[in-house]
Scaffold this active site. Structure first.
Site, mmCIF file in Angstrom:
data_model
loop_
_atom_site.group_PDB
_atom_site.id
_atom_site.type_symbol
_atom_site.label_atom_id
_atom_site.label_comp_id
_atom_site.label_asym_id
_atom_site.label_seq_id
_atom_site.Cartn_x
_atom_site.Cartn_y
_atom_site.Cartn_z
ATOM 1 N N GLY A 99 14.747 -28.978 34.553
ATOM 2 C CA GLY A 99 14.082 -28.986 33.252
ATOM 3 C C GLY A 99 13.498 -27.607 33.037
ATOM 4 N N ALA A 100 13.849 -26.980 31.918
ATOM 5 C CA ALA A 100 13.466 -25.582 31.707
ATOM 6 C C ALA A 100 11.961 -25.348 31.878
ATOM 7 C CB ALA A 100 13.952 -25.114 30.334
ATOM 8 N N ARG A 152 18.004 -19.664 39.031
ATOM 9 C CA ARG A 152 18.958 -20.134 38.014
ATOM 10 C C ARG A 152 18.862 -19.168 36.837
ATOM 11 N NH1 ARG A 152 18.896 -26.315 36.491
ATOM 12 N NH2 ARG A 152 21.024 -25.750 35.855
ATOM 13 N N GLN A 158 21.806 -36.541 33.765
ATOM 14 C CA GLN A 158 20.363 -36.534 33.515
ATOM 15 C C GLN A 158 19.972 -37.564 32.458
ATOM 16 O OE1 GLN A 158 22.313 -33.791 33.606
ATOM 17 N NE2 GLN A 158 21.288 -32.105 34.672
ATOM 18 N N ASP A 175 16.881 -24.441 26.601
ATOM 19 C CA ASP A 175 16.668 -23.640 27.809
ATOM 20 C C ASP A 175 16.374 -22.183 27.489
ATOM 21 O OD1 ASP A 175 18.348 -26.082 28.777
ATOM 22 O OD2 ASP A 175 17.398 -25.222 30.558
ATOM 23 N N ASN A 207 21.301 -24.696 25.557
ATOM 24 C CA ASN A 207 20.765 -25.953 26.083
ATOM 25 C C ASN A 207 21.859 -26.613 26.922
ATOM 26 O OD1 ASN A 207 18.609 -27.901 26.274
ATOM 27 N ND2 ASN A 207 19.812 -29.252 24.950
ATOM 28 N N LYS A 208 21.533 -27.723 27.543
ATOM 29 C CA LYS A 208 22.450 -28.431 28.439
ATOM 30 C C LYS A 208 23.847 -28.558 27.833
ATOM 31 C CE LYS A 208 21.921 -29.643 31.738
ATOM 32 N NZ LYS A 208 22.350 -28.715 32.825
#
Lengths: 309, 309
Positions: free
Chosen positions: B43-44, B79, B177, B218, B228-229
C-alpha cells in the site's frame, strides 16, 4: 485434439492441463454432460462435437428413440451459452428413429468441424502480417475444436506460412484457459508468446505492443453481437480506444438466427468458488459470469469459414 | 491497521490474509525491505510509514549518521513506483545527524498518515450518494495506510454516515489484493460487496451495475497522470466508454512534482511466478508489471486530503 473416438470415446481432461495429460473414457451421455459442465471438455465447437459423439455412442449401445431424444434434450442443456451444443443436438434429434443415420450424422459433425477450422483459420490468417504482435483471450485452438481451432487456428496457420508472430496470452480468469491451455498449445507449436494477466492487456496496448486482437465466439446474434469468454468485451473496448483491429473467428455454426441481438443470448453464471479458489473470505458473495457480450460496433470483422461479416 | 509500533515494530503479514493473521517483528531496515519487496507490507502510504519507522528503530538502536543515510538510501529503493516511500525517506535523510529529530520526524509521518486519511476519506465520501454501487480495485483501506485508507476510506466514511452502498471488488490479479484484503476489510466493516474477476468489470458496467469507480494512487505526475495498481487503466477506459465517473483518492504526498507526466513514472516489473503460480507451462515468458498509468483525461477528479484536482 482433445477428443478421440477409436472404439472407446475419450476426452483429454482439460482441467488438469498443462501439467497432467489424462484421458477420461466416456461411457454414457451423462458422463459427457458431467465433463461438459465441469469443463473437462470445453470450447464452443468441441462441446458440440463431444455431445454428438456421446449421443452416437448411446445409439450404438442400443438406446431406443425415446431414450435418445431424452438424452439429446438433456445434453443440449448442459451449458447454456455456446450455441454449437444446441446446433449439434438439433441436427441429430430428428434422426432418433434411425440409429444408422443418427450415428452417421454425428460422424459428419465431427468431420465438418475439422474442415470448418481449416477454412476459417486459413481465411483469418490472411489478416495476420509478418511481424504482428497479437493479443488473444481464452483458448481457441486444437483443444477447443477437433480441428486446428478458430482464432488460435488462424495464428497457427500464419505461423506455418512463415510469418513471424508474437502472441500475448491473457491468462483468462477464473479458469485460466489462457495460461493453462493456450500457452501449452503455443509452446507445442513453437510460437513465441508472453503470458499476462487479463488486467495487463490495457497497459500492453497503451505501450503500442498490440497490433491486433483475435478471439473466438460462443454465439453470434443476428445483428453481429458476439458472446464469448468473460473478458472479451473489455478487450474490445480497449482495442477500440487504442484503434487496434479486433477480429472474431468462428464457424458458421456459431451464428444463431434465433437471437436478434446479444441481449437475447443466455449467459451462464458459474459457481463462485471458481473465483474464490480458497483465497477470498469464505462464502463471500461472488458474481461469476462465464461469458460477456461484445457489440458488433466494436468488432472489426467476424471471420467465418465461408465468409467475412 | 497493519503496522504497530509499541516497543517492538511489527507488521501484519498481508500475504497470508484473509485466512491467517500473523504478525512479523521487524528488527532492522533490511527486515523491512524484505517485507516491502515480498508485499508482506504494502500500500503506497503504508510502505512510506513502514520505511520511516524501520529507520527510526535503526536510529534508536544507535545507528550512526552514515549507517542511517545508507539504510535510508537502500530502503527508498525497495520498490520503485509508489512515491510515498521516497517522500518519507527524503524527509528523514537530512536529519540523520540528529537521532532525536530523525525519530520525531518518523513519528510525525506516522501520525500525519492518519490525519491525511481522515481528511481525504471525508472529502471523497461527499462524492458517494445513498444507494451507490461502486467498483474498486486493489486494496486502499486500513491495510494500505495507518489510517482509514484512501479510496476504501471514502467508502467506509460514506457507509458510516448512513449511506447504503454496494461495492464490487476486483480480485486484482496477480496478487489478489482485492479478493484477499479488500473483501476482508469490507466484511469486517459490514459493507455489502460482490467479488468479481478483473475481466468482469466491463460486463458489470455494460449491465448498468456500476455507478462510480473509486481507486487509490501510487504516484501522481505533475500533469495529473496517475500510476496505480495494474488494471486501473483499463477500468478508466471502460468507465469513460460507459460514462461512469472515475475517482482517484490519494494523499498530497502521492503527488510527485518531479514527474512531468505518467511517462516519467518508473513501473515496477515483478517476478513472472506471480502470474504463473504453478498453473502455466513452467518457465513460460511472462510480462508482470505491478502498475499502469491512467492519463488525466480519463479521471473525473483526483481527491486529495486538502483539495480536489
Amino acid at each position: 485434439m482433445a477428443l478421440v473416438c477409436d472404439g472407446a470415446l475419450r476426452i483429454l481432461d482439460q482441467t488438469l492441463l498443462p501439467h497432467e495429460e489424462k484421458w477420461i473414457e466416456i461411457r454414457s451421455p451423462d458422463d459427457m454432460i458431467r465433463e461438459i459442465q465441469r469443463l473437462g471438455v470445453r470450447g464452443a465447437p468441441l462441446i458440440g462435437v463431444a455431445a454428438a459423439l456421446a449421443l452416437a455412442q448411446y445409439a450404438e449401445s442400443g438406446a431406443d428413440q425415446t431414450q435418445l431424444k431424452n438424452a439429446a434434450q438433456k445434453i443440449s442443456a448442459a451449458r447454456p451459452t455456446a450455441v454449437n451444443l444446441m446446433a449439434a443436438v438439433n441436427r441429430l434429434a430428428p434422426l432418433a428413429d434411425n440409429p444408422k443415420r443418427f450415428i452417421a450424422e454425428a460422424e459428419a459433425i465431427f468431420e465438418e468441424d475439422v474442415a470448418l477450422c481449416e477454412a476459417m483459420a486459413k481465411r483469418a490468417s490472411d489478416f495476420i502480417q509478418d511481424g504482428d504482435r497479437i493479443l488473444t483471450h481464452c483458448n481457441t485452438g486444437a483443444l477447443a475444436t477437433v480441428g486446428v481451432g478458430t482464432a488460435l487456428g488462424a495464428i497457427r496457420k500464419a505461423h506455418e506460412s512463415g510469418k513471424k508472430i508474437h502472441v500475448f496470452v491473457d491468462e483468462t480468469r477464473p479458469l485460466l484457459q489462457g495460461s493453462r491451455l493456450t500457452a501449452w498449445e503455443l509452446g507445442k507449436l513453437g510460437i513465441g508468446y508472453s503470458l499476462v494477466c487479463d488486467n495487463m492487456a490495457g497497459a500492453l496496448m497503451a505501450r503500442g505492443e498490440v497490433r491486433k486482437v483475435f478471439v473466438g465466439a460462443d454465439r453470434i446474434a443476428r445483428n453481429g453481437d458476439v458472446a464469448n469468454k468473460i473478458g472479451t468485451y473489455p478487450l474490445a473496448v480497449l482495442a477500440k480506444y487504442h484503434s487496434i483491429p479486433f477480429y472474431v473467428v468462428a464457424p458458421k455454426s456459431t451464428l444463431d438466427p434465433d437471437c436478434g441481438s446479444g441481449a437475447d443470448i443466455p449467459i451462464e453464471i458459474r459457481d463462485g468458488d471458481e473465483v474464490r479458489f480458497g483465497k477470498s473470505p469464505r462464502n463471500c458473495e461472488v458474481w461469476n459470469p462465464a461469458f460477456d457480450v461484445t457489440p458488433r460496433s466494436l468488432i472489426s470483422a467476424i471471420i467465418l469459414d465461408d465468409r467475412i461479416l
